[in-house]
Design a protein around this motif. Structure first.
Motif, PDB file in Angstrom:
ATOM      1  N   LEU A 245       0.820  -1.216   0.000  1.00 55.08           N
ATOM      2  CA  LEU A 245       0.000   0.000   0.000  1.00 55.08           C
ATOM      3  C   LEU A 245       0.850   1.261   0.000  1.00 55.08           C
ATOM      4  N   ALA A 246       2.134   1.133   0.337  1.00 52.75           N
ATOM      5  CA  ALA A 246       3.021   2.297   0.278  1.00 52.75           C
ATOM      6  C   ALA A 246       3.281   2.719  -1.159  1.00 52.75           C
ATOM      7  N   SER A 247       3.120   1.789  -2.089  1.00 49.33           N
ATOM      8  CA  SER A 247       3.420   2.087  -3.495  1.00 49.33           C
ATOM      9  C   SER A 247       2.201   2.087  -4.402  1.00 49.33           C
ATOM     10  N   TYR A 248       1.162   1.345  -4.005  1.00 51.13           N
ATOM     11  CA  TYR A 248       0.055   1.148  -4.927  1.00 51.13           C
ATOM     12  C   TYR A 248      -1.296   1.446  -4.272  1.00 51.13           C
ATOM     13  N   ASP A 249      -2.251   1.812  -5.135  1.00 52.92           N
ATOM     14  CA  ASP A 249      -3.621   2.111  -4.721  1.00 52.92           C
ATOM     15  C   ASP A 249      -4.538   1.015  -5.264  1.00 52.92           C
ATOM     16  N   PRO A 250      -5.259   0.291  -4.407  1.00 50.73           N
ATOM     17  CA  PRO A 250      -6.121  -0.782  -4.893  1.00 50.73           C
ATOM     18  C   PRO A 250      -7.456  -0.254  -5.435  1.00 50.73           C
ATOM     19  N   VAL A 251      -7.922  -0.890  -6.486  1.00 50.21           N
ATOM     20  CA  VAL A 251      -9.254  -0.637  -7.036  1.00 50.21           C
ATOM     21  C   VAL A 251      -9.966  -1.983  -7.097  1.00 50.21           C
TER      22      VAL A 251
ATOM     23  N   THR B 191     -18.587   5.299   7.713  1.00 49.67           N
ATOM     24  CA  THR B 191     -19.465   4.842   6.636  1.00 49.67           C
ATOM     25  C   THR B 191     -18.762   5.005   5.293  1.00 49.67           C
ATOM     26  N   PHE B 192     -18.834   3.964   4.473  1.00 51.39           N
ATOM     27  CA  PHE B 192     -18.220   3.981   3.144  1.00 51.39           C
ATOM     28  C   PHE B 192     -19.316   3.657   2.128  1.00 51.39           C
ATOM     29  N   ARG B 193     -19.453   4.491   1.108  1.00 57.28           N
ATOM     30  CA  ARG B 193     -20.482   4.268   0.092  1.00 57.28           C
ATOM     31  C   ARG B 193     -19.919   3.449  -1.063  1.00 57.28           C
ATOM     32  N   VAL B 194     -20.576   2.322  -1.340  1.00 57.06           N
ATOM     33  CA  VAL B 194     -20.227   1.484  -2.486  1.00 57.06           C
ATOM     34  C   VAL B 194     -21.291   1.709  -3.555  1.00 57.06           C
ATOM     35  N   GLU B 195     -20.874   2.170  -4.718  1.00 58.68           N
ATOM     36  CA  GLU B 195     -21.823   2.442  -5.789  1.00 58.68           C
ATOM     37  C   GLU B 195     -22.099   1.171  -6.586  1.00 58.68           C
TER      38      GLU B 195
ATOM     39  N   GLU C 206     -13.114   2.802  -5.465  1.00 62.13           N
ATOM     40  CA  GLU C 206     -11.863   3.539  -5.331  1.00 62.13           C
ATOM     41  C   GLU C 206     -11.835   4.272  -3.990  1.00 62.13           C
ATOM     42  N   GLY C 207     -10.634   4.619  -3.572  1.00 64.11           N
ATOM     43  CA  GLY C 207     -10.493   5.458  -2.385  1.00 64.11           C
ATOM     44  C   GLY C 207     -10.499   4.707  -1.065  1.00 64.11           C
ATOM     45  N   ALA C 208     -10.562   3.379  -1.107  1.00 66.09           N
ATOM     46  CA  ALA C 208     -10.569   2.615   0.150  1.00 66.09           C
ATOM     47  C   ALA C 208      -9.172   2.480   0.734  1.00 66.09           C
ATOM     48  N   GLY C 209      -8.147   2.556  -0.116  1.00 61.26           N
ATOM     49  CA  GLY C 209      -6.771   2.480   0.369  1.00 61.26           C
ATOM     50  C   GLY C 209      -6.501   1.204   1.145  1.00 61.26           C
ATOM     51  N   HIS C 210      -5.844   1.358   2.293  1.00 61.63           N
ATOM     52  CA  HIS C 210      -5.461   0.184   3.083  1.00 61.63           C
ATOM     53  C   HIS C 210      -6.668  -0.548   3.650  1.00 61.63           C
ATOM     54  N   ARG C 211      -7.849   0.091   3.613  1.00 60.99           N
ATOM     55  CA  ARG C 211      -9.042  -0.536   4.160  1.00 60.99           C
ATOM     56  C   ARG C 211      -9.832  -1.314   3.101  1.00 60.99           C
ATOM     57  N   ALA C 212      -9.279  -1.455   1.904  1.00 64.44           N
ATOM     58  CA  ALA C 212     -10.006  -2.114   0.821  1.00 64.44           C
ATOM     59  C   ALA C 212     -10.521  -3.507   1.205  1.00 64.44           C
TER      60      ALA C 212
ATOM     61  N   LEU D 203      -4.256  -2.954  -9.118  1.00 65.49           N
ATOM     62  CA  LEU D 203      -3.458  -1.930  -8.439  1.00 65.49           C
ATOM     63  C   LEU D 203      -3.006  -0.895  -9.461  1.00 65.49           C
ATOM     64  N   ARG D 204      -2.882   0.327  -8.998  1.00 65.06           N
ATOM     65  CA  ARG D 204      -2.293   1.380  -9.811  1.00 65.06           C
ATOM     66  C   ARG D 204      -1.299   2.129  -8.933  1.00 65.06           C
ATOM     67  N   PRO D 205      -0.235   2.638  -9.511  1.00 65.22           N
ATOM     68  CA  PRO D 205       0.735   3.394  -8.699  1.00 65.22           C
ATOM     69  C   PRO D 205       0.049   4.560  -7.999  1.00 65.22           C
ATOM     70  N   ASN D 206       0.429   4.800  -6.769  1.00 63.75           N
ATOM     71  CA  ASN D 206      -0.158   5.915  -6.012  1.00 63.75           C
ATOM     72  C   ASN D 206      -0.036   7.214  -6.794  1.00 63.75           C
ATOM     73  N   GLY D 207      -1.122   7.973  -6.800  1.00 63.12           N
ATOM     74  CA  GLY D 207      -1.119   9.257  -7.480  1.00 63.12           C
ATOM     75  C   GLY D 207      -1.534   9.198  -8.929  1.00 63.12           C
TER      76      GLY D 207
END
Length: 502
Positions: free
Chosen positions: A14-20, A128-132, A181-187, A225-229
């Motif tokens: 998670l330090a390098s990548y963002d999960p989707v 609360t996290f909204r899942v579309e 998207e946007g869940a980060g380490h909590r995915a 995964l996609r690179p952070n940013g």
């Protein structure tokens, strides 16, 4: 199975990548008959005994849509805050596999019955996290293949396969999320929370039992995964047919680590299906999907389009039962719990066991006490869901009743629960077999009381002199002598009577 020791740590990933993520959940509806014919959906029948020309796809057979299946689909769509299509139709999804007797699956393609919704889920800390929701569409299940002769139960290495078409044609609703998207380490936590909330919603609607252990609800976990940013999605993997909440979380977590390891080593993620392994939480490759498969969808010519009347849709909306989030808020008020305590109940998965225990006759506070205490501790130790513990709410309610009747105290009740969990039978049988009943008879307690007084003369003198609070030490001595089986209240009365302090 994969070698988990070679993976990068979760934090490093998670330090390098963002999960989707994308989650596809199949829900088997609880209708009496199949989606397009009158065959029974009852479980446990002899293989291939619940089939007909229609669900076997024999020439000349014609399907008819199950009206309850359509109604269930609309209810699910409404509960997921979806738009309900004014007009939709079925399509043929063409592909060959032995468990597809028609060589196509009757499904919905570009015209689902429900679309563009969302589900709010609550995480363990109360956030609360909204899942579309992209869509919820109707389709039919496939048959069941049993691969014989291999070591893993899968087709690879098997000597032959057996096919049972009883399940072919059972109504399914497939619920597909938009990219999460946007869940980060909590995915992984979000994935579990979403499937848990969805399961509770489905059960509340009464359209399915949603038993994941019986295949009535199963989840495909898509992850990339996609690179952070960055914004461009990476190549995804699809872990198929995950069948427990814990496994959904573990599958997402493992795939994050696996993807990060491959990418970090300069490798390329292959678009493929994956198999999840309960033993160690790993996944292994299933089938390569270099490109999106061409299923050659075309409109089902044997079924008319479906056009849910707006008035009927609104009637169904008005008749929706109390949904899980509203129900939880009501229960919190009824039980008098703080936000923190209610969150603990939710995190433990204890709401349903507690409610069922109350329904079986236990007071609410006692039901919570045992499920959130002894049984939650056991669940944590074994790494299993609370509802999977080998004790029923009715058995917990019986333990509560035995305590209320004075036949057990808390210490003995814990031993009774231990016995039930160990498979020793019903609570009353465990009490009898282990000799755990509370001793309250004066004649049986008298000798132990006399012994405690004799062995603790100084304390006895204090009680005679009016220092009644000291009686606790003598009660404790009697409880020790009787291995915790004495009626503490009756012991206290006897001691005070004998010492003239009553």
């Amino acid at each position: 199975m994969a070698d988990t020791s070679t993976l990068v740590s979760y934090d490093d990933a998670l330090a390098s990548y963002d999960p989707v993520m994308g989650l596809e959940v199949h829900v088997e509806l609880g209708t009496r008959t199949k989606m397009f014919c009158g065959c029974s959906t009852e479980l446990g029948a002899e293989p291939n005994s619940q089939t007909c020309p229609t669900c076997l796809g024999l020439p000349g057979s014609l399907p008819v849509v199950n009206a309850i299946g359509v109604e269930s689909a609309v209810k699910i769509g409404l509960a997921l805050n979806c738009e309900i299509a004014q007009w939709c139709r079925f399509a043929r999804k063409n592909y060959f596999y032995p468990d597809m007797p028609k060589n196509f699956q009757t499904s919905q393609y570009d015209e689902p019955i429900a679309f563009n919704g969302y589900l709010d889920v609550q995480l363990e800390d109360g956030e609360t996290f909204r899942v579309e929701i992209e869509r919820a569409h109707m389709e039919e299940d496939t048959g069941k293949s049993t691969h014989v002769g291999g070591a893993t139960g899968r087709i690879h290495g098997a000597s032959h396969s057996l096919l049972d078409y009883n399940r072919a044609g059972i109504p399914l609703i497939e619920i597909v999320t938009k990219p999460i998207e946007g869940a980060g380490h909590r995915a992984p936590e979000v994935a579990r929370a979403y499937v848990a909330e969805l399961r509770e919603l489905i059960k509340a609607l009464g359209v399915s039992e949603a038993r994941m252990d019986k295949g009535q609800m199963r989840c495909d976990v898509n992850l990339s995964l996609r690179p952070n940013g960055t914004k461009t999605f990476g190549t995804r993997s699809e872990t198929k047919n995950v069948n427990s909440l814990r496994s959904v979380e573990r599958a997402a977590r493992f795939e994050i680590q696996r993807h990060a390891t491959v990418l970090g080593d300069g490798g390329t993620i292959i678009q493929e299906t994956r198999h999840f392994h309960e033993e160690d939480g790993s996944t292994t490759s299933g089938r390569i999907k270099d490109n999106a498969e061409d299923y050659r969808y075309f409109p089902e010519p044997d079924l008319v389009p479906i056009a849910p009347a707006r008035a009927w849709v609104e009637e169904l909306r008005a008749a929706l039962p109390e949904l899980p989030r509203v129900r939880r808020a009501r229960l919190q008020g009824e039980w008098g719990l703080s936000d923190k305590d209610m969150q603990s109940v939710l995190n433990a998965g204890a709401v349903e066991p507690i409610l069922e225990t109350i329904a079986a006759g236990a007071p609410a506070d006692q039901a919570r006490k045992w499920w959130m205490g002894e049984l939650a501790r056991r669940s944590n130790e074994t790494g299993t869901d609370l509802a999977e513990q080998p004790i029923t709410p009715a058995q917990v309610a019986r333990v509560c009743a035995l305590v209320a009747e004075g036949k057990l105290n808390d210490k003995l009740a814990r031993q009774v629960i231990e016995g039930v969990l160990a498979g020793e039978g019903e609570p009353d049988a465990v009490v009898a077999a282990r000799g755990l009943a509370v001793v309250s008879d004066d004649s049986a307690l008298g000798a132990a009381v006399d012994q405690a007084i004799a062995e603790n003369a100084a304390i006895a003198d204090k009680i005679r002199d009016g220092k009644v609070a000291a009686v606790g030490a003598l009660v404790g001595a009697v409880m020790k002598t009787t291995r915790g089986q004495a009626d503490a209240a009756r012991v206290k009365d006897l001691i005070l009577q004998k010492l003239g302090a009553a």
